[in-house]
Write a protein that holds these residues in place. Structure first.
Motif, short mmCIF file in Angstrom:
data_model
loop_
_atom_site.label_atom_id
_atom_site.label_comp_id
_atom_site.label_asym_id
_atom_site.label_seq_id
_atom_site.Cartn_x
_atom_site.Cartn_y
_atom_site.Cartn_z
N VAL A 45 54.91 36.02 88.82
CA VAL A 45 55.49 37.12 88.61
C VAL A 45 54.82 38.44 88.31
O VAL A 45 55.14 39.59 88.85
CB VAL A 45 56.68 36.92 87.62
CG1 VAL A 45 56.22 36.90 86.22
CG2 VAL A 45 57.69 37.96 87.83
N LEU A 49 54.92 41.58 90.45
CA LEU A 49 55.39 43.02 89.95
C LEU A 49 54.52 43.83 89.30
O LEU A 49 54.93 45.24 89.20
CB LEU A 49 56.54 42.59 88.80
CG LEU A 49 57.57 41.82 89.14
CD1 LEU A 49 58.67 41.47 87.95
CD2 LEU A 49 58.46 42.25 90.20
N LEU A 221 57.85 32.28 83.98
CA LEU A 221 58.21 33.20 84.78
C LEU A 221 59.21 34.10 83.93
O LEU A 221 59.16 35.53 83.90
CB LEU A 221 59.06 32.74 86.01
CG LEU A 221 59.34 33.77 87.09
CD1 LEU A 221 59.37 33.26 88.36
CD2 LEU A 221 60.85 34.21 86.58
N VAL A 225 58.78 38.18 82.58
CA VAL A 225 59.95 39.09 83.05
C VAL A 225 60.48 39.76 81.99
O VAL A 225 60.61 41.14 81.70
CB VAL A 225 61.06 38.57 83.78
CG1 VAL A 225 62.30 39.41 83.83
CG2 VAL A 225 60.58 37.95 85.38
#
Length: 233
Positions: A45, A49, A221, A225
């Motif tokens: 991630v 991102l 993950l 986040v």
């Protein structure tokens, strides 16, 4: 500058700590696999991102995706050379293998630190730290039989120094690069990280802990986040 150096050094120190853990301590296969899977989820991630997605906005979708695929292809070729041509079983080959495996992550870390605040790189730095720790422990444990405990730890220490130096040098050398080229470099690093996850981290994590690897990946993950949400990203 101090934050950059400290972040890179702390992440690389995980290699030495992991080597000491593997040589002198005990690490269960399930624990190693769980940590690797969690780190892989966080790295996935973070690569998307923090590296690839911003590059699509700064340099355009197709150039960014092209550089991402180039990064993945370069890592794949180098990984093949290490495993099948340079034969990573020898001491020098092992050093090459370990270094090449860490370069994409450390390059991504060094580049992402340019103009970023502490929370913006926390997920990437934390996930690299978590992946380095069990990777070094497992590798050092296998290497100690042929190279000895002292030689093994020295090898990992040398690797940590090389990767730290590369990340710091990359961070400083690229600090004056324009946003467009810098975004493409980030995307290249992101592609290399993604390839390393698919070929190195996730397969090993599943072999070591096939029961909880999926849950650990989702946990990593979620942690990445959450950390990113703290910075408002």
């Amino acid at each position: 500058m101090l934050l950059t150096i400290l972040t890179i050094v702390v992440v690389s120190v995980a290699l030495i700590a992991g080597a000491v853990w593997g040589v002198y301590g005990r690490i269960g296969r399930g624990v190693e696999g769980f940590i690797l899977a969690a780190a892989g989820g966080a790295l996935m991630v973070s690569a998307l991102l923090e590296l690839v997605d911003p590059a699509t906005k700064q340099a355009g979708v197709w150039p960014a995706l092209g550089m991402m695929m180039t990064g993945a292809a370069v890592f794949t070729v180098l990984d093949y050379l290490v495993d099948h041509v340079w034969k990573s079983g020898a001491g020098a080959g092992l050093l090459v293998a370990i270094t090449l495996d860490g370069i994409p992550e450390n390059l991504a870390l060094g580049v992402s630190l340019i103009g970023a605040g502490p929370l913006e790189v926390a997920a990437l730095a934390g996930s690299i730290f978590l992946s380095n720790l069990p990777e070094a422990a497992g590798g050092a444990k296998r290497m100690a039989d042929s190279m000895g405990k002292t030689g093994t730890i020295l090898l990992w220490a040398a690797t940590a120094a090389i990767l730290s130096g590369a990340a710091i040098a990359g961070n400083f050398l690229l600090s004056d690069v324009g946003e467009g080229p810098l975004a493409l470099i980030r995307s290249f690093a992101g592609g290399a990280v993604i390839a390393s996850l698919a070929t190195e981290i996730f397969p090993k994590a599943f072999r070591e802990d096939h029961l909880l690897a999926g849950i650990a990946t989702a946990l990593g993950l979620a942690a990445a986040v959450w950390l990113r949400s703290l910075s408002g990203g």
